[in-house]
Each structure stands twice: as C-alpha cells, then as structure tokens.
Design an enzyme around this catalytic site. Structure first.
Site, PDB file in Angstrom:
ATOM      1  N   THR A   1       0.816  -1.221   0.000  1.00 50.55           N
ATOM      2  CA  THR A   1       0.000   0.000   0.000  1.00 50.55           C
ATOM      3  C   THR A   1       0.845   1.265   0.000  1.00 50.55           C
ATOM      4  O   THR A   1       0.489   2.255  -0.641  1.00 50.55           O
ATOM      5  CB  THR A   1      -0.924  -0.005   1.242  1.00 50.55           C
TER       6      THR A   1
ATOM      7  N   SER B   1       1.502  -7.461  -1.304  1.00 49.81           N
ATOM      8  CA  SER B   1       2.187  -8.511  -0.542  1.00 49.81           C
ATOM      9  C   SER B   1       1.301  -9.720  -0.263  1.00 49.81           C
ATOM     10  O   SER B   1       1.778 -10.739   0.230  1.00 49.81           O
ATOM     11  CB  SER B   1       2.787  -7.955   0.748  1.00 49.81           C
TER      12      SER B   1
ATOM     13  N   ASP C   1       0.068  -6.801   4.620  1.00 45.68           N
ATOM     14  CA  ASP C   1      -0.624  -8.085   4.776  1.00 45.68           C
ATOM     15  C   ASP C   1       0.318  -9.212   5.190  1.00 45.68           C
ATOM     16  O   ASP C   1      -0.046 -10.063   6.011  1.00 45.68           O
ATOM     17  CB  ASP C   1      -1.353  -8.473   3.474  1.00 45.68           C
TER      18      ASP C   1
ATOM     19  N   THR D   1      -0.696 -21.559  19.803  1.00 44.39           N
ATOM     20  CA  THR D   1      -2.075 -21.262  20.209  1.00 44.39           C
ATOM     21  C   THR D   1      -2.773 -20.287  19.264  1.00 44.39           C
ATOM     22  O   THR D   1      -2.127 -19.449  18.640  1.00 44.39           O
ATOM     23  CB  THR D   1      -2.115 -20.685  21.645  1.00 44.39           C
TER      24      THR D   1
ATOM     25  N   CYS E   1      -4.723 -18.177  20.552  1.00 40.83           N
ATOM     26  CA  CYS E   1      -4.914 -16.975  21.379  1.00 40.83           C
ATOM     27  C   CYS E   1      -3.943 -15.886  20.964  1.00 40.83           C
ATOM     28  O   CYS E   1      -2.823 -16.147  20.556  1.00 40.83           O
ATOM     29  CB  CYS E   1      -4.713 -17.289  22.853  1.00 40.83           C
TER      30      CYS E   1
HETATM   31  N1  ASP Z   1      -2.602  -5.656   0.286  1.00 36.73           N
HETATM   32  C1  ASP Z   1      -1.610  -4.692   0.719  1.00 36.73           C
HETATM   33  C2  ASP Z   1      -0.263  -5.403   0.779  1.00 36.73           C
HETATM   34  O1  ASP Z   1      -0.031  -6.137   1.690  1.00 36.73           O
HETATM   35  C3  ASP Z   1      -1.961  -4.135   2.056  1.00 36.73           C
HETATM   36  C4  ASP Z   1      -0.983  -3.125   2.614  1.00 36.73           C
HETATM   37  O2  ASP Z   1       0.122  -2.955   2.189  1.00 36.73           O
HETATM   38  O3  ASP Z   1      -1.377  -2.441   3.589  1.00 36.73           O
HETATM   39  O4  ASP Z   1       0.529  -5.236  -0.126  1.00 36.73           O
END
Ligand code: ASP
Length: 341
Positions: free
Chosen positions: A12, A58, A90, A272, A274
């Site tokens: 992003t 990503s 991501d 886990t 959690c």
């Molecule tokens: N889908 C994007 C990525 O991981 C999300 C981001 O960068 O915030 O490239």
C-alpha cells in the site's frame, strides 16, 4: 550522517488508486523523494533506493522473494549503515520473521515498514512510518536485528503480528515488549537486545509442498486431516490449537495421525490461536496426547514465526533431531521459554 539502503517491494505504501482498487504503482523513487521533501526529509538520513521488480501486493508474496531480499541486502550491506524494507502490511510479519531466521545475528539494523494509506494520499501514515523506520535504522543504539517499525512502535520482527486491518496502529507484538517507542523522541529499549554478529546471506530452498498450517476448529474433518498428515511430501506442520495448546481429539485419531507423521520425520509445532501467551502442552489431556505424539510445544511463537521458521530451517536443509532441536530453541528471540523447574 549514516547512509541507509531502502528496499522497496510494493504494498500500500507505494500503491495508486485504480478502478479495481489499490494497485502497485510505478515511479516510486520520484514520489518518495517528493513526499520526504514535503515532510522534513532534509533532516532524515541520506538513502539509496533499490526497487525490487515487480512491485507486488504482498498478498501475492512467495517465499522465493525472501531469497531475493537477502541477495539484495548482501549486495548493498557493506556500503550502508542500516537497511529499511518497504513492504505491504498483509504479509509484513511473515517477511520480518523469515528474514530474522535467514539472516541470523546482525551487525546492522534491518527495519521493515509499510503503510495503511498510500504515500501522497490524504492522512497517509506513510511519511511517519518511513521517518520512524529511517531514524531507527540510522540510530547508533538501534537493535542489531530485524525489526518492524509502525505507528510509533518498533517491534521485534519475529514477534510482530498484524493486529488491526483498518487502524493506523496495525501492528503489535503481544508476547514481547516493544523494542522502541516514538514520542517527541525515539526511545529504544536496549535491555532485550540480541547479541550482534555477522549476517548469513545464504539462500534457502523453499518448496511449498513441504510445510502446512492446520488451524483447529469445531467440525475439523477427520478425512481432510488424514489426507494432510499422510501426504508424503509434508515435512513440517504448524498446528494452531486452542487455548493452552489443546486440539480436538477426534476420538484419538488426531494424535494417532500426528504420531505417525512425527515417526516419519515430520516436524510438528503446536502454537495457540490466542492472541497473547502461549501453549502449556499437557495442561489438559487433549494437549498431553501431543507430547506423546512427539509434537513440539511452540511456547508463545506466533503462527507467522512458527511457519517461517519451519520454512527457513527446512529450506536450509535441517531435518530430524537437528530440526526438532532448533524448533524448540529460541534462535532469534522469537519465543519465551518457560522458566525452569
Ligand atoms: N494488500 C496490501 C499489501 O499487503 C496491504 C498493505 O500494504 O497495507 O501489499
């Protein structure tokens, strides 16, 4: 003035809007320069930008990209004082974990960052995250390890998780103290620093069929579990169980499958579901069966760290008892081992 390497991989932070949603954009070098100049960039360390091609979302990351990053770091290591990697959020925690296991001990900081809103868009968090990553990577007291800088937090890379899909504070390390926090000043916690050393730039042989992650849930299919655990190509499994490390017993079938797999040499690590703390394998009979089946207690490893540790160690050729021993040992501060006694 320290000189930094900035590796841009996509995400992003460098994306542009399109009719189909955000997509990796071209011309990142120019945009970076313009935006840094507009945000006090003259006070930031000097840098050299290297763009990894193609820039990706990503979500499409493949482990082979970690070899390309390690190769790029190796090529530029000697000429720079600190390294910054710009990455999509991501899979940022996966890459940070994988690089920590690939590179091992470091003599210079490697700081990953990204953004929730692209550089140049209103309210973008990219300039702040970039400035934090650059200042951390150039700081003389910065931890010599793979870190993740995001929203005023500096985290150990292999402890980090994406904990919020929309908030600017998207990352945390629920089981490890932050390595640094930025207010007006950047405060670094040097008490938990890992020992420095010379990085290992060796490539790993990644093969997707070797490793899987099994997330336990009510209604877990005996048939699907059997087909996964009996697959002859499987060499490593992360079992993501409930609470203190308890999987559904499936009338004893799960433990039997796991025991057969470990007897074949598959390394199985139990972590886990959690958000905080870790497994206490054996606190309940359902988890105790895992000890008898040869499953490694993953303590408070994150699923991202457990998976990438298995991928990297298998990719570096570790097998059998050596692999099991390495998986049960904290190699780069990725897990807290229980107190003795
Ligand atoms: N889908 C994007 C990525 O991981 C999300 C981001 O960068 O915030 O490239």
């Amino acid at each position: 003035m320290p000189r930094l390497l900035i590796l841009y991989t996509g995400g992003t932070i460098g994306m542009r809007p399109s009719p189909a949603g955000y997509v990796p954009g071209e011309g990142f070098a120019e945009r970076l320069e313009t935006q840094l100049a507009a945000h006090g960039g003259e006070a930031l360390p000097t840098y050299r930008l290297v763009e990894m091609a193609p820039a990706i979302d990503s979500a499409n990351l493949e482990p082979q990209a970690w070899n390309r990053l390690v190769e790029a770091l190796a090529r530029h290591w000697a000429d720079h004082d600190g390294m910054v990697i710009l990455h999509g959020t991501d899979t940022l925690a996966y890459t940070a974990s994988a690089l920590s296991f690939m590179l091992g001990a470091l003599d210079k900081p490697v700081v990953l960052t990204g953004a929730q809103i692209p550089l140049g868009q209103p309210r973008s968090d990219a300039p702040g995250n970039l400035a934090l990553a650059m200042q951390a990577a150039a700081h003389s007291a910065a931890p010599r390890e793979v870190c993740l800088a995001f929203h005023d937090r500096l985290l150990r890379g292999n402890r980090a998780r994406k904990v919020d899909s929309l908030a600017m504070a998207a990352f945390d390390s629920p089981n490890a103290p932050w390595l640094g926090q930025a207010g007006i000043e950047l405060q670094l916690d040097t008490t938990a620093a890992l020992p420095a050393g010379q990085p290992d730039f060796t490539a790993a042989r990644f093969e997707d069929d070797r490793v899987a992650l099994l997330h336990c849930h009510p209604g877990l299919s005996r048939r699907l579990v059997a087909s996964l655990l009996e697959d002859p190509t499987l060499q490593g499994l992360v079992l993501v169980s409930y609470g203190t490390g308890n999987p559904p017993e499936l009338s004893g079938e799960l433990a039997a499958h796991l025991a057969r797999a470990t007897a074949r040499g598959v390394a199985i690590v139990n972590v886990t579901q959690c958000h905080r703390s870790g497994v206490r394998q054996g606190a309940y009979a359902s988890g105790g069966a895992l000890n008898a089946a040869g499953v490694i207690a993953g303590q408070d490893l994150t699923p991202e760290a457990a998976l990438t540790k298995l991928q990297v160690l298998l990719g570096r050729g570790l097998r059998g008892a050596t692999l099991r021993q390495a998986m049960a040992t904290a190699l780069r501060g990725e897990m807290s081992l229980p107190a003795a006694g």
